[in-house]
Design a protein around this motif. Structure first.
Motif, PDB file in Angstrom:
ATOM      1  N   SER A 170     -11.565  32.204 -11.110  1.00 32.67           N
ATOM      2  CA  SER A 170     -11.726  32.383 -12.546  1.00 32.67           C
ATOM      3  C   SER A 170     -13.198  32.200 -12.899  1.00 32.67           C
ATOM      4  O   SER A 170     -13.820  31.197 -12.516  1.00 32.67           O
ATOM      5  CB  SER A 170     -10.876  31.358 -13.303  1.00 32.67           C
ATOM      6  OG  SER A 170      -9.510  31.515 -12.982  1.00 32.67           O
TER       7      SER A 170
ATOM      8  N   THR B  44     -16.406  33.183 -16.060  1.00 27.95           N
ATOM      9  CA  THR B  44     -16.628  33.576 -17.452  1.00 27.95           C
ATOM     10  C   THR B  44     -16.675  35.095 -17.594  1.00 27.95           C
ATOM     11  O   THR B  44     -16.201  35.645 -18.599  1.00 27.95           O
ATOM     12  CB  THR B  44     -17.935  32.965 -17.974  1.00 27.95           C
ATOM     13  OG1 THR B  44     -19.015  33.338 -17.106  1.00 27.95           O
ATOM     14  CG2 THR B  44     -17.836  31.443 -18.046  1.00 27.95           C
TER      15      THR B  44
ATOM     16  N   LYS C 203     -15.118  37.376 -15.698  1.00 32.19           N
ATOM     17  CA  LYS C 203     -13.771  37.938 -15.593  1.00 32.19           C
ATOM     18  C   LYS C 203     -12.976  37.679 -16.870  1.00 32.19           C
ATOM     19  O   LYS C 203     -12.261  38.554 -17.353  1.00 32.19           O
ATOM     20  CB  LYS C 203     -13.024  37.364 -14.386  1.00 32.19           C
ATOM     21  CG  LYS C 203     -11.646  38.010 -14.175  1.00 32.19           C
ATOM     22  CD  LYS C 203     -10.754  37.215 -13.259  1.00 32.19           C
ATOM     23  CE  LYS C 203     -11.131  37.430 -11.819  1.00 32.19           C
ATOM     24  NZ  LYS C 203     -10.118  36.808 -10.897  1.00 32.19           N
ATOM     25  N   ARG C 204     -13.116  36.469 -17.420  1.00 32.17           N
ATOM     26  CA  ARG C 204     -12.424  36.158 -18.667  1.00 32.17           C
ATOM     27  C   ARG C 204     -12.845  37.101 -19.788  1.00 32.17           C
ATOM     28  O   ARG C 204     -12.003  37.641 -20.518  1.00 32.17           O
ATOM     29  CB  ARG C 204     -12.701  34.713 -19.080  1.00 32.17           C
ATOM     30  CG  ARG C 204     -12.019  34.311 -20.399  1.00 32.17           C
ATOM     31  CD  ARG C 204     -12.286  32.857 -20.726  1.00 32.17           C
ATOM     32  NE  ARG C 204     -13.710  32.602 -20.908  1.00 32.17           N
ATOM     33  CZ  ARG C 204     -14.252  31.377 -20.907  1.00 32.17           C
ATOM     34  NH1 ARG C 204     -13.496  30.309 -20.726  1.00 32.17           N
ATOM     35  NH2 ARG C 204     -15.553  31.241 -21.081  1.00 32.17           N
TER      36      ARG C 204
ATOM     37  N   GLU D 216     -10.219  39.691 -21.631  1.00 30.15           N
ATOM     38  CA  GLU D 216      -9.984  39.593 -23.068  1.00 30.15           C
ATOM     39  C   GLU D 216     -10.337  40.896 -23.776  1.00 30.15           C
ATOM     40  O   GLU D 216      -9.588  41.359 -24.652  1.00 30.15           O
ATOM     41  CB  GLU D 216     -10.801  38.434 -23.645  1.00 30.15           C
ATOM     42  CG  GLU D 216     -10.256  37.068 -23.230  1.00 30.15           C
ATOM     43  CD  GLU D 216     -11.133  35.911 -23.680  1.00 30.15           C
ATOM     44  OE1 GLU D 216     -10.660  34.757 -23.617  1.00 30.15           O
ATOM     45  OE2 GLU D 216     -12.296  36.160 -24.085  1.00 30.15           O
TER      46      GLU D 216
END
Length: 423
Positions: free
Chosen positions: A84, A86, A88-89, A93
């Protein structure tokens, strides 16, 4: 345009004979911006190839480049496996909020590896795992990748022969228009499915391109795609849409299947999903199909965080304001269609057909060798185009979606000249 012969000796002596595009474009490229590439001698080429569809927003798009540079200058994560991060997040989103939710698409997102064939391999593996069956149905003139599973559902004999072993568990069926409308859609397919003596094992899935790019710009009708979805549902087969080249807005809508009003069980996406030409691929599937065990399908380079950054920037820049990009692509497509009609009128008896959707178009020549001659002359005139089709008989146009109307007109005029000068 006068082109001096570049020194290609290191490529010819050291690089494998498998190289292909560089043979048709014998120069050494150095820089690129937007829809233009420049060789090391400063010659300019208008690019109607766009990295085989991986540069829908042009070369070195300034918005995406800025996002990437800012990310790298922070010493942010570049290689992340499936950790995980930042980046990829932010991508997930943006993809959920800008692409999936507005289209009411319920998909889970899998990062299978960096290329299109990785996405196809994972889609085929997942379909077989879910259904407990081996057989996959594909279509005539399909192209799904160069690894063994993808080749097994690819139609091109030359590419299939490179496997060196039997390609199994794939069965081809006629694509739309393949039988010239003389046979009702799917009559052969459904006859095989219902006949216990046909020799066709119950398939796990059907894989299809809505527009066959490498196969010759063969465009499936929306009604044909809807009927295919019905056949899959009726016979308990998963529907896989390979949107690797035709997705990310190439045909107008973000996904090429939107016009048909269908929701495939599995969708493969790659090429322009990163927006910048960085390796990245997605396998999307309905939540109930997410039966993977942790680590059951993985890959070292499935976490290309630099690609996540440019992908998120592309979505925010080009797809967050509603239908603007789609409308522009359709308008540019109409511009191509008008130019193709004029070329066909100017060259009676030479062109069998022209066809396309959005900003992917093909012109098929009766003399199959003519297409390659046109591509060669276009290069000499400063235009990069490729050919497609089983015998390279189709001139294929794949310009960036961000190309200006004037640039598109310039390239189309150059193409018309190349057609005239190869008569």
């Amino acid at each position: 345009m006068t082109i001096t012969q570049p020194d290609l000796s290191v490529f010819e002596t050291l690089e494998s004979e498998v190289r292909s595009y560089c043979r048709g474009w014998p120069t050494i490229f150095d820089r690129a911006q937007g829809s233009r590439m420049f060789d090391e001698d400063g010659h300019s080429y208008l690019d109607f190839f766009a990295g085989a569809g991986s540069l829908n927003y042009g070369h070195n798009n300034p918005v995406l480049k800025r996002a990437l540079i800012d990310y790298l200058e922070r010493d942010s994560i570049v290689h992340g496996l499936d950790m995980s991060t930042t980046a990829k997040r932010a991508f997930l989103e943006s993809f959920q909020n800008i692409i999936l939710r507005p289209r009411d698409l319920p998909y889970k997102v899998m990062f299978p590896g960096p290329t299109g064939t990785n996405a196809v391999e994972s889609a085929l593996k997942l379909a077989r795992k879910v259904k407990g069956r081996e057989s996959i149905v594909s279509f005539t003139n399909a192209f799904h990748g160069m690894s063994l599973g993808s080749l097994a559902v690819t139609g091109n004999a030359f590419k299939r022969a490179g496997a060196g072993i039997p390609l199994v568990h794939g069965t081809p069926m006629p694509f739309d228009h393949y039988l010239d409308g003389k046979t009702p859609d799917f009559i052969w397919f459904e006859r095989l499915l219902e006949d216990q003596g046909s020799g066709l094992n119950q398939p796990a899935a059907v894989i299809v391109e809505t527009v066959q790019g490498e196969g010759g710009i063969n465009v499936a009708r929306a009604e044909w795609l809807r009927k295919l979805a019905e056949v899959c549902e009726r016979w308990d087969m998963l529907l896989i849409v390979d949107d690797i080249q035709m997705g990310c807005g190439r045909t107008g809508a973000f996904f090429s299947f939107e016009e048909a009003g269908i929701t495939p069980d599995i969708v493969t996406v790659s090429k322009s999903i990163s927006g910048y030409g960085l390796p990245m691929a997605l396998t999307l599937f309905k939540p109930e199909l997410d039966v993977w065990e942790p680590g059951e399908h993985n890959g070292t380079f499935r976490g290309n965080n630099a690609a996540f950054v440019t992908a998120a920037a592309a979505l925010e820049t080009y797809w967050s304001d509603g239908p603007a990009m789609e409308k522009q692509t359709r308008a540019r497509g109409e511009q191509v269609e008008e130019a193709f009609a004029a070329i066909a009128d100017e060259n009676p008896g030479a062109i069998k057909e022209y066809r396309g959707r959005g900003l992917v178009w093909g012109m098929e020549f009766i003399d199959k060798a003519r297409a390659s001659a046109i591509a060669k002359r276009a290069f000499e005139l400063g235009l990069l185009i490729e050919t497609s089709g089983p015998e390279g008989e189709v001139v294929k146009l794949l310009p960036a979606l961000t190309i200006t109307a004037d640039e598109l007109d310039e390239g189309l005029r150059t193409l018309a000249r190349a057609v005239r000068e190869t008569a």
